[in-house]
Design an enzyme around this catalytic site. Structure first.
Site, PDB file in Angstrom:
ATOM      1  N   CYS A 138      59.069  15.399  15.576  1.00 55.21           N
ATOM      2  CA  CYS A 138      59.233  16.607  16.407  1.00 55.21           C
ATOM      3  C   CYS A 138      58.192  16.710  17.522  1.00 55.21           C
ATOM      4  O   CYS A 138      58.335  17.533  18.425  1.00 55.21           O
ATOM      5  CB  CYS A 138      59.206  17.857  15.536  1.00 55.21           C
ATOM      6  SG  CYS A 138      60.476  17.832  14.259  1.00 55.21           S
ATOM      7  N   HIS A 271      57.672  23.595  20.235  1.00 54.10           N
ATOM      8  CA  HIS A 271      58.728  22.977  19.422  1.00 54.10           C
ATOM      9  C   HIS A 271      59.494  24.100  18.721  1.00 54.10           C
ATOM     10  O   HIS A 271      58.904  25.028  18.157  1.00 54.10           O
ATOM     11  CB  HIS A 271      58.099  22.029  18.408  1.00 54.10           C
ATOM     12  CG  HIS A 271      59.079  21.541  17.391  1.00 54.10           C
ATOM     13  ND1 HIS A 271      60.319  21.058  17.734  1.00 54.10           N
ATOM     14  CD2 HIS A 271      59.013  21.484  16.026  1.00 54.10           C
ATOM     15  CE1 HIS A 271      60.970  20.722  16.633  1.00 54.10           C
ATOM     16  NE2 HIS A 271      60.206  20.969  15.589  1.00 54.10           N
ATOM     17  N   ASN A 301      66.500  23.496  14.837  1.00 53.42           N
ATOM     18  CA  ASN A 301      65.416  22.545  15.094  1.00 53.42           C
ATOM     19  C   ASN A 301      66.045  21.196  15.477  1.00 53.42           C
ATOM     20  O   ASN A 301      66.653  20.542  14.640  1.00 53.42           O
ATOM     21  CB  ASN A 301      64.568  22.426  13.829  1.00 53.42           C
ATOM     22  CG  ASN A 301      63.416  21.457  13.970  1.00 53.42           C
ATOM     23  OD1 ASN A 301      63.364  20.662  14.909  1.00 53.42           O
ATOM     24  ND2 ASN A 301      62.491  21.497  13.029  1.00 53.42           N
TER      25      ASN A 301
HETATM   26  O1  UT7 Z   1      60.141  20.325  12.767  1.00 50.64           O
HETATM   27  C1  UT7 Z   1      58.909  20.098  12.138  1.00 50.64           C
HETATM   28  C2  UT7 Z   1      58.241  21.346  11.895  1.00 50.64           C
HETATM   29  N1  UT7 Z   1      58.907  22.066  10.832  1.00 50.64           N
HETATM   30  C3  UT7 Z   1      58.568  23.307  10.606  1.00 50.64           C
HETATM   31  O2  UT7 Z   1      57.800  23.834  11.342  1.00 50.64           O
HETATM   32  C4  UT7 Z   1      59.121  24.015   9.381  1.00 50.64           C
HETATM   33  C5  UT7 Z   1      58.019  24.810   8.727  1.00 50.64           C
HETATM   34  N2  UT7 Z   1      58.439  25.598   7.569  1.00 50.64           N
HETATM   35  C6  UT7 Z   1      59.284  26.637   7.675  1.00 50.64           C
HETATM   36  O3  UT7 Z   1      59.780  26.935   8.734  1.00 50.64           O
HETATM   37  C7  UT7 Z   1      59.506  27.478   6.446  1.00 50.64           C
HETATM   38  O4  UT7 Z   1      58.594  27.103   5.415  1.00 50.64           O
HETATM   39  C8  UT7 Z   1      60.954  27.386   5.900  1.00 50.64           C
HETATM   40  C9  UT7 Z   1      61.895  28.084   6.859  1.00 50.64           C
HETATM   41  C10 UT7 Z   1      61.343  25.942   5.715  1.00 50.64           C
HETATM   42  C11 UT7 Z   1      61.051  28.120   4.548  1.00 50.64           C
HETATM   43  O5  UT7 Z   1      60.640  29.455   4.672  1.00 50.64           O
HETATM   44  P1  UT7 Z   1      59.634  30.088   3.618  1.00 50.64           P
HETATM   45  O6  UT7 Z   1      59.425  31.479   3.999  1.00 50.64           O
HETATM   46  O7  UT7 Z   1      58.420  29.189   3.564  1.00 50.64           O
HETATM   47  O8  UT7 Z   1      60.483  30.033   2.290  1.00 50.64           O
HETATM   48  P2  UT7 Z   1      60.113  29.341   0.899  1.00 50.64           P
HETATM   49  O9  UT7 Z   1      60.205  27.877   1.008  1.00 50.64           O
HETATM   50  O10 UT7 Z   1      58.839  29.949   0.396  1.00 50.64           O
HETATM   51  O11 UT7 Z   1      61.282  29.866  -0.023  1.00 50.64           O
HETATM   52  C12 UT7 Z   1      61.397  31.276  -0.333  1.00 50.64           C
HETATM   53  C13 UT7 Z   1      62.617  31.466  -1.204  1.00 50.64           C
HETATM   54  C14 UT7 Z   1      62.706  30.496  -2.383  1.00 50.64           C
HETATM   55  O12 UT7 Z   1      63.243  31.202  -3.487  1.00 50.64           O
HETATM   56  P3  UT7 Z   1      62.283  31.749  -4.657  1.00 50.64           P
HETATM   57  O13 UT7 Z   1      61.593  30.528  -5.201  1.00 50.64           O
HETATM   58  O14 UT7 Z   1      61.333  32.703  -3.998  1.00 50.64           O
HETATM   59  O15 UT7 Z   1      63.241  32.389  -5.599  1.00 50.64           O
HETATM   60  C15 UT7 Z   1      63.708  29.481  -1.911  1.00 50.64           C
HETATM   61  O16 UT7 Z   1      64.380  28.880  -2.987  1.00 50.64           O
HETATM   62  O17 UT7 Z   1      63.805  31.249  -0.430  1.00 50.64           O
HETATM   63  C16 UT7 Z   1      64.652  30.340  -1.109  1.00 50.64           C
HETATM   64  N3  UT7 Z   1      65.427  29.582  -0.133  1.00 50.64           N
HETATM   65  C17 UT7 Z   1      66.607  29.993   0.363  1.00 50.64           C
HETATM   66  N4  UT7 Z   1      67.363  31.082   0.099  1.00 50.64           N
HETATM   67  C18 UT7 Z   1      68.514  31.190   0.764  1.00 50.64           C
HETATM   68  C19 UT7 Z   1      65.077  28.408   0.470  1.00 50.64           C
HETATM   69  N5  UT7 Z   1      66.037  28.048   1.328  1.00 50.64           N
HETATM   70  C20 UT7 Z   1      67.006  29.015   1.283  1.00 50.64           C
HETATM   71  C21 UT7 Z   1      68.217  29.206   1.946  1.00 50.64           C
HETATM   72  N6  UT7 Z   1      68.934  30.301   1.669  1.00 50.64           N
HETATM   73  N7  UT7 Z   1      68.690  28.329   2.865  1.00 50.64           N
END
Ligand code: UT7
Length: 344
Positions: A138, A271, A301
């Site tokens: 990225c 990005h 993305n």
């Molecule tokens: O391109 C390179 C750079 N990439 C980035 O910059 C990405 C950086 N990371 C992010 O943008 C975020 O970490 C994400 C968008 C990937 C995830 O967001 P988050 O707020 O960190 O969520 P999380 O991983 O802490 O997950 C929170 C909850 C989890 O459930 P529990 O364990 O709290 O019950 C996940 O299982 O959200 C759940 N979850 C979803 N729920 C519905 C994860 N993906 C989904 C989904 N739909 N698609």
């Protein structure tokens, strides 16, 4: 075996420094999105067929993404990259034959080799000039722009095509809701040309391979087989935390090199991965949120394509005007990151 001939004029190509030119400037921008627009609701429906739950609310709240584009079968990075390149050339009022270097940033090349840049060169109908890919995931576009700028400054090139082109949909595991809702396909390009005025004012690139495991596609080709899992893996929270810190640091580094402060920035073009990361970066730079170019809501993305796509959309919509100062920032797998300050 191809019998294609290389004409003498092209193969003896050797650019010479433009007298008085010590900088490079963006002469034109272009972009291309595949026609298939996929909304969050489309993703909800697709995942539901496999019994996987997600929602428009979750995706919008956590990422800012509302839609992305997926390339149809047969549409590759070079196909999207060629179209973006043609539009950038049109915007610059130039023909493919005016170009003396092609650099393509991609992590989803059409094939293992030759490079996507060479395939784009062939499709543009030019030959002889150097063409190569940059692989920094990225951060690919800021890496490619920095390389092209350096080659122009040293007189190795005068007019370059710098392209970011990706088909990340091909890397996605549609059974992994934590990643498949985040990414999309597309391409963006700029024509970067020698100038006696900046242009590219300053740039800083970084990498830290210790974090290779937090974002990767852990597969390799070996003896006719694919070894390892060829789908994208990401520890989202680890990437998130690292991204916010390094983007702030890189921004201040380029400002320091340029001898300027945050107040010079008219537009932040980060990005496009997550709206919350983009807003966090703007806040740390004491920039209003209305100074961020945002296309993640419509493109998702698109990895190395995200910055040139956002740049082109903002130029064509009239947001970005000539004379303004832009801060481009990339971050992604590797771990890689970097920033480029541009007087547009
Ligand atoms: O391109 C390179 C750079 N990439 C980035 O910059 C990405 C950086 N990371 C992010 O943008 C975020 O970490 C994400 C968008 C990937 C995830 O967001 P988050 O707020 O960190 O969520 P999380 O991983 O802490 O997950 C929170 C909850 C989890 O459930 P529990 O364990 O709290 O019950 C996940 O299982 O959200 C759940 N979850 C979803 N729920 C519905 C994860 N993906 C989904 C989904 N739909 N698609």
């Amino acid at each position: 075996m191809s019998t294609r001939q290389t004409d003498d004029k092209a193969s003896s190509f050797s650019p010479s420094p433009v007298s008085g030119a010590r900088y490079s400037r963006i002469a034109g921008t272009g972009s291309c999105l595949p026609s298939n627009r996929v909304t969050n609701q489309d993703m909800v429906d697709r995942l539901a067929r496999d019994g996987i739950a997600t929602s428009d609310e979750w995706i919008v709240e956590r990422t800012g993404i509302r839609a992305r584009h997926f390339a149809d079968e047969g549409v590759t990075s070079s196909v999207l990259g060629v179209e973006a390149a043609r539009r950038a050339l049109d915007a610059a009022g130039l023909a493919p034959s005016d170009i003396d270097l092609i650099v393509c940033a991609t992590s989803t090349p059409d094939m293992v080799f030759p490079s996507t840049a060479c395939l784009i060169q062939r499709e543009l109908g030019v030959h002889g000039c150097p063409a190569f890919d940059v692989q920094a995931v990225c951060s690919g576009f800021v890496y490619a722009l920095t390389v092209a700028d350096a080659m122009i400054r040293t007189g190795s090139a005068r007019r370059t095509l710098v392209i970011g082109a990706e088909v990340f949909s091909r890397l996605l595991d549609f059974k992994d809701r934590t990643t498949c809702v985040l990414f999309g396909d597309g391409a963006g390009a700029v024509v970067l040309e020698a100038s006696d005025q900046p242009g590219v004012v300053a740039s800083r690139l970084h990498a830290d391979g210790r974090y290779a495991d937090i974002l990767n596609v852990p597969a390799a080709i070996s003896c006719g087989s694919i070894l390892g899992d060829p789908t994208l893996k990401m520890d989202g929270q680890a990437v998130f935390k690292l991204a916010v810190g390094v983007l702030d640091k890189a921004a201040h580094e380029v400002l320091e090199v340029a001898g300027r402060d945050e107040s010079c920035i008219d537009w932040l073009i980060p990005h496009q991965a997550n709206l919350r990361i983009m807003q966090g970066t703007a806040r740390k730079l004491r920039l209003g949120l209305d100074k961020i170019v945002v296309t993640v809501d419509q493109h998702g993305n698109t990895s190395a394509a995200s910055i040139p796509l956002a740049l082109d959309h903002a130029v064509r919509s009239g947001q970005i005007q000539r004379g303004q100062t832009l801060l481009l920032e990339g971050v992604g797998g590797g771990f890689t990151w970097g920033a480029v300050l541009v007087d547009y």
